[in-house]
Structure formats: structure tokens, C-alpha cells
Design a protein around this motif. Structure first.
Motif, mmCIF file in Angstrom:
data_model
loop_
_atom_site.group_PDB
_atom_site.id
_atom_site.type_symbol
_atom_site.label_atom_id
_atom_site.label_comp_id
_atom_site.label_asym_id
_atom_site.label_seq_id
_atom_site.Cartn_x
_atom_site.Cartn_y
_atom_site.Cartn_z
ATOM 1 N N ASP A 1 -3.418 -9.413 15.465
ATOM 2 C CA ASP A 1 -4.806 -9.805 15.730
ATOM 3 C C ASP A 1 -5.533 -10.166 14.438
ATOM 4 O OD1 ASP A 1 -4.231 -9.235 18.384
ATOM 5 O OD2 ASP A 1 -5.177 -7.269 18.338
ATOM 6 N N ILE A 2 -4.902 -11.001 13.651
ATOM 7 C CA ILE A 2 -5.444 -11.371 12.336
ATOM 8 C C ILE A 2 -6.705 -12.208 12.494
ATOM 9 C CG2 ILE A 2 -4.987 -12.597 10.172
ATOM 10 C CD1 ILE A 2 -3.343 -10.009 10.537
ATOM 11 N N GLN A 3 -7.690 -11.852 11.695
ATOM 12 C CA GLN A 3 -8.936 -12.609 11.605
ATOM 13 C C GLN A 3 -9.237 -12.828 10.135
ATOM 14 O OE1 GLN A 3 -12.044 -10.456 13.569
ATOM 15 N NE2 GLN A 3 -10.947 -10.343 15.505
ATOM 16 N N ILE B 1 -4.929 -5.335 12.878
ATOM 17 C CA ILE B 1 -4.626 -4.034 13.450
ATOM 18 C C ILE B 1 -3.148 -3.714 13.233
ATOM 19 C CG2 ILE B 1 -4.552 -2.696 15.599
ATOM 20 C CD1 ILE B 1 -6.827 -4.573 16.605
ATOM 21 N N ILE B 2 -2.865 -2.515 12.744
ATOM 22 C CA ILE B 2 -1.477 -2.082 12.539
ATOM 23 C C ILE B 2 -0.738 -2.150 13.870
ATOM 24 C CG2 ILE B 2 0.031 -0.136 11.903
ATOM 25 C CD1 ILE B 2 -1.346 -1.402 9.494
ATOM 26 N N ALA B 3 0.378 -2.906 13.892
ATOM 27 C CA ALA B 3 1.079 -3.199 15.141
ATOM 28 C C ALA B 3 2.344 -2.377 15.351
ATOM 29 C CB ALA B 3 1.441 -4.686 15.188
ATOM 30 N N ASN B 4 2.801 -1.670 14.343
ATOM 31 C CA ASN B 4 4.020 -0.869 14.456
ATOM 32 C C ASN B 4 3.716 0.582 14.163
ATOM 33 O OD1 ASN B 4 5.346 -3.551 12.755
ATOM 34 N ND2 ASN B 4 6.085 -3.045 14.781
ATOM 35 N N GLU B 5 4.447 1.459 14.826
ATOM 36 C CA GLU B 5 4.383 2.882 14.504
ATOM 37 C C GLU B 5 5.105 3.075 13.172
ATOM 38 O OE1 GLU B 5 3.077 6.461 14.787
ATOM 39 O OE2 GLU B 5 2.958 5.347 16.690
ATOM 40 N N PRO B 6 4.394 3.480 12.115
ATOM 41 C CA PRO B 6 5.067 3.680 10.828
ATOM 42 C C PRO B 6 6.155 4.749 10.930
ATOM 43 C CG PRO B 6 2.696 3.610 10.547
ATOM 44 C CD PRO B 6 2.958 3.679 12.024
ATOM 45 N N VAL B 7 7.214 4.540 10.167
ATOM 46 C CA VAL B 7 8.327 5.470 10.152
ATOM 47 C C VAL B 7 8.324 6.283 8.862
ATOM 48 C CG1 VAL B 7 10.854 5.675 10.197
ATOM 49 C CG2 VAL B 7 9.705 3.970 11.634
ATOM 50 N N TYR B 8 8.079 5.624 7.728
ATOM 51 C CA TYR B 8 8.220 6.273 6.432
ATOM 52 C C TYR B 8 6.924 6.428 5.644
ATOM 53 C CZ TYR B 8 13.136 5.466 7.315
ATOM 54 O OH TYR B 8 14.378 5.466 7.869
ATOM 55 N N THR B 9 5.852 5.780 6.064
ATOM 56 C CA THR B 9 4.599 5.890 5.321
ATOM 57 C C THR B 9 3.566 6.644 6.144
ATOM 58 O OG1 THR B 9 2.907 4.694 4.075
ATOM 59 C CG2 THR B 9 3.635 3.674 6.127
ATOM 60 N N ASP B 10 2.686 7.334 5.430
ATOM 61 C CA ASP B 10 1.559 7.981 6.092
ATOM 62 C C ASP B 10 0.242 7.323 5.690
ATOM 63 O OD1 ASP B 10 1.309 8.844 3.474
ATOM 64 O OD2 ASP B 10 1.470 10.970 3.916
ATOM 65 N N LYS B 11 0.347 6.148 5.090
ATOM 66 C CA LYS B 11 -0.840 5.428 4.611
ATOM 67 C C LYS B 11 -1.644 4.809 5.757
ATOM 68 C CE LYS B 11 0.495 6.135 0.375
ATOM 69 N NZ LYS B 11 0.050 7.354 -0.257
ATOM 70 N N VAL B 12 -0.969 4.480 6.858
ATOM 71 C CA VAL B 12 -1.629 3.888 8.021
ATOM 72 C C VAL B 12 -0.993 4.435 9.287
ATOM 73 C CG1 VAL B 12 -2.318 1.719 6.890
ATOM 74 C CG2 VAL B 12 -0.059 1.902 7.967
ATOM 75 N N GLN B 13 -1.689 4.222 10.399
ATOM 76 C CA GLN B 13 -1.168 4.625 11.699
ATOM 77 C C GLN B 13 -1.281 3.458 12.667
ATOM 78 O OE1 GLN B 13 -3.185 8.104 13.140
ATOM 79 N NE2 GLN B 13 -2.807 9.253 11.282
ATOM 80 N N LEU B 14 -0.453 3.466 13.697
ATOM 81 C CA LEU B 14 -0.506 2.469 14.755
ATOM 82 C C LEU B 14 -1.938 2.356 15.261
ATOM 83 C CD1 LEU B 14 1.006 0.605 16.789
ATOM 84 C CD2 LEU B 14 1.231 2.609 18.250
ATOM 85 N N GLY B 15 -2.449 1.130 15.328
ATOM 86 C CA GLY B 15 -3.795 0.892 15.849
ATOM 87 C C GLY B 15 -4.893 0.882 14.813
ATOM 88 N N ASP B 16 -4.598 1.291 13.565
ATOM 89 C CA ASP B 16 -5.617 1.244 12.510
ATOM 90 C C ASP B 16 -6.034 -0.193 12.250
ATOM 91 O OD1 ASP B 16 -5.405 3.977 12.121
ATOM 92 O OD2 ASP B 16 -4.424 3.833 10.152
ATOM 93 N N THR B 17 -7.312 -0.418 12.013
ATOM 94 C CA THR B 17 -7.803 -1.715 11.567
ATOM 95 C C THR B 17 -7.851 -1.684 10.047
ATOM 96 O OG1 THR B 17 -9.126 -2.039 13.560
ATOM 97 C CG2 THR B 17 -9.744 -3.336 11.632
ATOM 98 N N ILE B 18 -7.254 -2.699 9.432
ATOM 99 C CA ILE B 18 -7.189 -2.721 7.966
ATOM 100 C C ILE B 18 -7.566 -4.092 7.417
ATOM 101 C CG2 ILE B 18 -5.356 -0.979 7.907
ATOM 102 C CD1 ILE B 18 -3.476 -3.373 7.026
ATOM 103 N N LYS B 19 -7.949 -4.079 6.153
ATOM 104 C CA LYS B 19 -8.090 -5.305 5.370
ATOM 105 C C LYS B 19 -6.744 -5.518 4.703
ATOM 106 C CE LYS B 19 -10.252 -6.760 1.113
ATOM 107 N NZ LYS B 19 -11.219 -6.373 0.075
ATOM 108 N N ILE B 20 -6.191 -6.706 4.841
ATOM 109 C CA ILE B 20 -4.889 -7.020 4.240
ATOM 110 C C ILE B 20 -5.025 -7.095 2.726
ATOM 111 C CG2 ILE B 20 -3.063 -8.772 4.080
ATOM 112 C CD1 ILE B 20 -3.183 -7.471 6.843
ATOM 113 N N ASN B 21 -4.111 -6.435 2.047
ATOM 114 C CA ASN B 21 -4.026 -6.527 0.601
ATOM 115 C C ASN B 21 -3.146 -7.740 0.287
ATOM 116 O OD1 ASN B 21 -3.284 -6.327 -2.083
ATOM 117 N ND2 ASN B 21 -2.944 -4.129 -2.015
ATOM 118 N N ARG B 22 -3.745 -8.816 -0.184
ATOM 119 C CA ARG B 22 -2.984 -10.059 -0.412
ATOM 120 C C ARG B 22 -1.802 -9.860 -1.346
ATOM 121 N NH1 ARG B 22 -5.427 -15.516 0.825
ATOM 122 N NH2 ARG B 22 -7.240 -15.029 2.093
#
Length: 167
Positions: free
Chosen positions: A91-93, A102-123
Motif C-alpha cells: 500500500d505504498i503512497q 504498511i508492513i506486509a510480512n510477519e517478520p521472522v528475525y527482526t523485532d524492529k517492525v511488526q506485521l501491519g505497522d505503517t512506516i516511512k520507507i528508508n530510501r
């Protein structure tokens, strides 16, 4: 929308624990497969460079209002305990000059984000991007790198399982 989430969820790619010449797939019950790729995989690293260098093409498509373009996603690298995890953002804007999604995958190895989080992309951490043009994948550099490393039989299964058509 359901199609885009299922599609994106199919391509959680993590850069750890695999030989340069092979792709290791981890199957998870009730979850999408995870493809593990070693940090020094030359083809994958080139795919990420190509994606990063062509992000302007993605931005032009995103802002074009072309009705045949859909399911815009960006893959971003996140720090993990044992390396890095690359996760699709859906859902990129474009907000001002920043990509948001919005984070689209359930993270496996990172705890920095969670499924469903809205984030600003770090280019600086973009590792891939893609969208559909009349049902065909545009971009998807890392997906192509993984697919190209599979045997012909595995490629056929990969294509059938994911319904991908590359432009």
C-alpha cells in the motif's frame, strides 16, 4: 487487495544462511515460505543494486495514475540479530517526497517492525520494488534472482504456486 497481500506475503526474503550457488527455502506451517540467501550472493546483491538504482521508475509509475498499474510494494532491509531481514511493505503512497506503507510480512528475525505497522520507507534501505502492469510483474529484482537460481522443476512449481507473470 487480498491478491496483493497473498502475493507479497509469498516473497519474504531474508539474507542469511545459504550457499552462493543455491537458495534455501524454509517452509512454515500456515505461513509463506522464507527464502534464505547468503549476504555475499553476487546475483542477489546485484538485484538489490538494480532495484535501488531504478527506484525513480517505481516513483513515476506510482504517481502516473495509470489504471493498469496496481499492487505497489517496496522491500526494505531491517537489522536483525543475525544479519538482516528484507520485508515487503505494501500500500505504498508518496507523502511529500517520502514513500509510506504498511508492513506486509510477519517478520521472522527482526523485532524492529511488526506485521501491519505503517512506516516511512528508508530510501537507503530499499532492496526491491515491484508493481503489476496488467497482471505482469514490473521490478521484482530479488524475486527474479531467487527464481533464476531454482531448477526448471522448482521454477515451474514457484510460478504455479505464486501465479507470477514477469514482464
Amino acid at each position: 487487495m487480498k491478491k496483493s497481500f497473498i502475493f507479497i506475503a509469498s516473497f519474504l526474503i531474508i539474507l542469511i544462511s545459504c550457499k552462493e550457488t543455491s537458495t534455501n527455502k524454509t517452509e512454515r506451517s500456515g505461513e509463506p515460505d522464507v527464502y534464505n540467501v547468503e549476504d555475499d550472493n553476487a546475483k542477489m546483491n546485484q538485484a538489490m543494486v538494480d532495484a535501488k538504482n531504478s527506484i525513480e521508475e517505481f516513483k513515476i509509475a506510482l504517481t502516473s495514475k495509470n489504471t493498469s498499474y496496481e499492487f505497489f510494494t517496496i522491500k526494505q532491509k531491517f537489522a536483525a540479530n543475525d544479519g538482516a531481514e528484507h520485508i515487503w511493505v505494501r500500500d505504498i503512497q508518496l507523502v511529500d517526497s517520502d514513500f509510506m506503507g504498511i508492513i506486509a510480512n510477519e517478520p521472522v528475525y527482526t523485532d524492529k517492525v511488526q506485521l501491519g505497522d505503517t512506516i516511512k520507507i528508508n530510501r537507503a534501505s530499499i532492496s526491491d520494488w515491484m508493481y503489476y502492469d496488467e497482471g505482469k510483474v514490473v521490478g521484482g529484482y530479488t524475486i527474479r534472482a531467487i527464481r533464476d537460481a531454482l531448477s526448471p522443476e522448482e521454477q515451474a512449481a514457484f510460478d504455479a504456486e505464486n501465479g507470477l507473470i514477469f514482464k
